[in-house]
Structures are given as structure tokens and as C-alpha cells.
Design an enzyme around this catalytic site. Structure first.
Site, PDB file in Angstrom:
ATOM      1  N   LYS A 299     -18.982  26.369 -38.979  1.00 53.46           N
ATOM      2  CA  LYS A 299     -18.976  25.547 -37.769  1.00 53.46           C
ATOM      3  C   LYS A 299     -17.692  24.703 -37.685  1.00 53.46           C
ATOM      4  O   LYS A 299     -16.849  24.780 -38.570  1.00 53.46           O
ATOM      5  CB  LYS A 299     -20.243  24.678 -37.728  1.00 53.46           C
TER       6      LYS A 299
HETATM    7  C1  LIG Z   1     -25.452  27.618 -36.509  1.00 55.63           C
HETATM    8  C2  LIG Z   1     -26.405  27.453 -35.382  1.00 55.63           C
HETATM    9  C3  LIG Z   1     -27.656  26.848 -35.548  1.00 55.63           C
HETATM   10  C4  LIG Z   1     -28.204  26.497 -36.891  1.00 55.63           C
HETATM   11  O1  LIG Z   1     -27.407  25.655 -37.620  1.00 55.63           O
HETATM   12  P1  LIG Z   1     -27.766  25.403 -39.163  1.00 55.63           P
HETATM   13  O2  LIG Z   1     -27.014  24.162 -39.494  1.00 55.63           O
HETATM   14  O3  LIG Z   1     -27.256  26.609 -39.903  1.00 55.63           O
HETATM   15  O4  LIG Z   1     -29.230  25.256 -39.278  1.00 55.63           O
HETATM   16  C5  LIG Z   1     -28.436  26.617 -34.438  1.00 55.63           C
HETATM   17  N1  LIG Z   1     -28.037  26.996 -33.214  1.00 55.63           N
HETATM   18  C6  LIG Z   1     -26.857  27.616 -33.011  1.00 55.63           C
HETATM   19  C7  LIG Z   1     -26.473  27.991 -31.621  1.00 55.63           C
HETATM   20  C8  LIG Z   1     -26.014  27.875 -34.086  1.00 55.63           C
HETATM   21  O5  LIG Z   1     -24.863  28.519 -33.897  1.00 55.63           O
END
Ligand SMILES: *Cc1c(COP(=O)(O)O)cnc(C)c1O
Length: 389
Positions: free
Chosen positions: A188
């Protein structure tokens, strides 16, 4: 095959300040949730620049989405509307609570949830809307919040891609929904390895999320006792979860957050270079943010034109053969067996998501990419369009 090293689809950018802070945490003797998690929460709220917001650190965005919907009272018999064009985490948390997911199609221009489809999907059982700021481009929050107000619905934003992004000149996180959830997963826009943050202005919701993120231990009860009794006294007020963020992870987050704007600018420069260098090719560039708005550029989603002369899957194979890591965001939820079978879904119900999915691929876009890496991707994108195989 390429003789150059494989260019990964994503790579974190971890600096010496992050490493030193983690080492300091390890040496401090306090490795789980403590002073650094608290500092990360305070820094995060300050980053958003809205004193009425509180930030609650959690060990994933999935945990944050679950806590927010739980705290808003979503449960069996309720319906929650979200986009089919997302990661399963957005929707699975609704099922954790025994409520049902209602998937709707996207706007083909932005790939974000279509407010008209949201409104058409509302039933007497609808309780909440979960928009996703897809790829880092803010969803049409004015319209979504207006629909929610008209129908008395809660709104929880899945902002996993959207740090930092703006809508109406305001940062995502400050737009006036019930809660906004950010992700610090490895790929991210900033990372703590695993981690997430929920922000909200609703003091009752924040209180509930803080209790539920750590086993349902009531802080109020705890604080009532700690002044007069030894630290062993606490009260369990609900069957809570184990969703707290460690200080080791928060140590990373404190320094990643300081670099969030710089990271975004680097990713935006990559996006700009891609857009310019690929103009004239039979590909559709992703939508930019409207004038004056900020796109977080978590993803650069290219779509093959119908006259590209190559199918998407074959095209991805060619890019891999050229040493370029790419991905697809996302295989829409309506195509996955669990969601398809549970709700009897068909691709024809989601024509825009389906059409985009069949043509899309995500190119590498991250701060660690050098100019030579970007040029290499551009070259591979061109070459793979004309390759014969
Ligand atoms: C990565 C992601 C999540 C989940 O994030 P985590 O921190 O891995 O639980 C939820 N929604 C979207 C759109 C994502 O890309």
C-alpha cells in the site's frame, strides 16, 4: 526472455529512520501496543489536519472495516452495499457480522462505485454503504453521502488505496462519513508490514472500536480501577477481537507517514510519465483526478483497447516474459465462487466491471522505481503490443 532482473510489481520503500525506530522499539522492552501505537494514531489524526477526528490503530484494514461496521451496529438481517470491483476484504467483513452484501456495478470512466446503482440497490434492509476509493481516486462522496442522508444509512469508506487523496479539496478521512479505513499492507501507499487505521468523528463509535479491538476489555472500567487498584483489574464487556497494532509496526508507520506526501509525488510522476509515453497506443490510461484534486496513485490501471490485437491474459504473459511484474485489480467479486454462489450472481449484472476486468492490468508504480525502471515498463508495454507469438 529478458536478461535483466525481474522488475517486481510492488516494493516497499523502508528508510533508515524506520529501521532505527523499530530497533529502538525492540530495545525498549515494549514491543506490543503501547506508546508508539499511540503516537502513530496522534500523528495520523494530525496528518489529516482535522482536530475533531480520532484515529484508532489496528493490525489490518480488514480489522478496521470489521470494527467500524460492528460499532455501527450492522448485524444479521442487514444489507450493506458495496462495489463488485474490489478486494474481498471490503465485503467479507459484512459476512463476519452475519449481514448480507449487495454488490453493485462501477462507473466505467472512474472504475469507482456508481451512485445511481447504489441508490437503485437500496431496500428496507439496507443499513450501510461501503465505497472504495479505487486505485487512489476518490469515489463520488458528495453523491454517496447525500444518498446515505436521504435514506438514513451509515457510510464506511474503504480508503485502503487513498492515503493521501482528496475530494472537494478535503483529504479522504475528513469527508464526513461515519468512519474511514486505511491500509498499511506491504504494497500500500505507506506500510507497516501489516496494519491499518480507522478514523472517525463519532466518539461513541471510537470508544466501541477501542474496546472491541482488544478482546472487549473496557478501558473505562480499567481506568476506574487503576488509580486505586493494582494493574491486574479489568472488565470484559463484550466478546471482542485481537486487532491491536504492535509498537514494532507503529514504529514503521510513524516514519512512513512523514514520507506519505513525498511517496505520492513520486508515484504521480510515474503515472504522468506512463500517460505521456503511452499516448497513441491502443490502451486506455486510468482517469486522473479532477483539476485541483489529489490522486493517491496506489495503482496505475491500464486497459487494453478492443483493437489492441492481443487478449489481456496473453498480454500479461508477454510482460512477464519481458521481466515486468504486473497484476490485476481486481477479479471482481461477482466472479469468485463464494460471492457468485451465495448471491446467485451473473456477470451480465455488472457489465462495466466485467468489461473493465477483461481488459485491465496494473503496472508497477512505487517510489523505489527509478527512471530507467519506468522506461523499461514503457518499452515492454509497447513491445508486448506488437510481439508475435
Ligand atoms: C488491501 C485492501 C484491503 C485490506 O487491507 P489489509 O490491511 O490487508 O487488511 C481492503 N480493501 C482494499 C480495497 C484493499 O486494497
Amino acid at each position: 526472455m529478458s536478461d535483466r532482473p525481474f522488475l517486481p510489481f510492488a516494493l516497499p520503500e523502508i528508510g533508515e529512520a524506520e529501521i532505527a525506530e523499530v530497533v529502538d522499539t525492540l530495545r525498549s522492552g515494549w514491543v506490543t501496543t503501547g506508546p508508539k501505537a499511540r503516537r502513530f494514531e496522534q500523528d495520523f489524526a494530525a496528518f489529516l489536519g482535522d482536530a475533531s477526528l480520532e484515529a484508532v490503530a489496528v493490525n489490518s484494514a480488514t480489522a478496521g472495516l470489521h470494527l467500524a461496521l460492528e460499532g455501527l451496529g450492522i448485524g444479521p438481517g442487514d444489507e450493506v452495499i458495496t462495489t463488485t470491483h474490489t478486494f474481498t476484504a471490503t465485503a467479507e467483513v459484512v459476512r463476519y457480522l452475519g449481514a448480507d452484501v449487495v454488490l453493485v456495478d462501477i462507473d466505467p470512466a472512474t472504475l469507482n462505485i456508481d451512485p445511481a446503482r447504489v441508490e437503485a440497490a437500496i431496500t428496507p434492509a439496507t443499513r450501510a454503504i461501503v465505497p472504495v476509493h479505487y486505485a487512489g481516486l476518490a469515489a463520488p462522496m458528495d453523491e454517496i453521502l447525500a444518498i446515505a442522508r436521504r435514506h438514513g444509512l451509515k457510510v464506511v469508506e474503504d480508503a485502503a488505496h487513498a492515503l493521501p487523496a482528496t475530494h472537494g479539496g478535503a483529504l479522504v478521512g475528513t469527508l464526513g462519513s461515519d468512519a474511514t479505513v486505511f491500509s498499511f499492507y506491504a504494497n500500500k501507499t505507506i506500510t507497516t508490514g501489516e496494519g491499518g487505521m480507522v478514523v472517525s468523528r463519532n466518539a461513541d463509535l471510537v470508544k466501541r472500536m477501542k474496546v472491541m479491538r482488544l478482546h472487549g476489555i473496557s478501558r473505562d472500567a480499567f481506568d476506574r480501577f487503576t488509580s486505586t487498584a493494582p494493574a491486574w483489574a479489568y472488565e470484559i464487556v463484550a466478546p471482542g477481537f485481537k486487532y491491536n497494532l504492535t509498537d514494532i509496526a507503529a514504529a514503521l508507520g510513524i516514519h512512513q507517514l512523514k514520507r506519505a506526501r513525498e511517496f505520492r509525488e513520486t508515484r504521480e510522476a510515474v503515472a504522468r510519465r506512463y500517460r505521456e509515453a503511452m499516448a497513441g497506443l491502443p490502451v486506455l490510461a486510468p482517469p486522473d483526478a479532477p483539476d485541483g484534486e489529489t490522486h493517491a496513485w496506489h495503482l496505475y490501471v491500464l486497459r487494453l483497447a478492443d483493437d489492441a490485437g492481443v487478449a489481456r491474459d496473453r498480454y500479461i504473459e508477454r510482460l512477464f516474459a519481458l521481466g515486468i511484474g504486473v497484476s490485476v485489480h481486481y477479479i471482481p467479486l461477482h466472479l469468485h465462487p463464494y460471492w457468485r454462489e451465495r448471491y446467485g450472481l451473473r456477470a451480465e449484472q455488472f457489465p462495466h466491471s466485467q468489461h473493465a476486468y477483461e481488459r485491465m492490468l496494473s503496472l508497477p508504480i512505487y517510489p523505489k522505481m527509478g527512471e530507467a525502471d519506468v522506461d523499461r515498463v514503457v518499452h515492454a508495454v509497447r513491445h508486448a503490443l506488437v510481439a508475435r507469438d
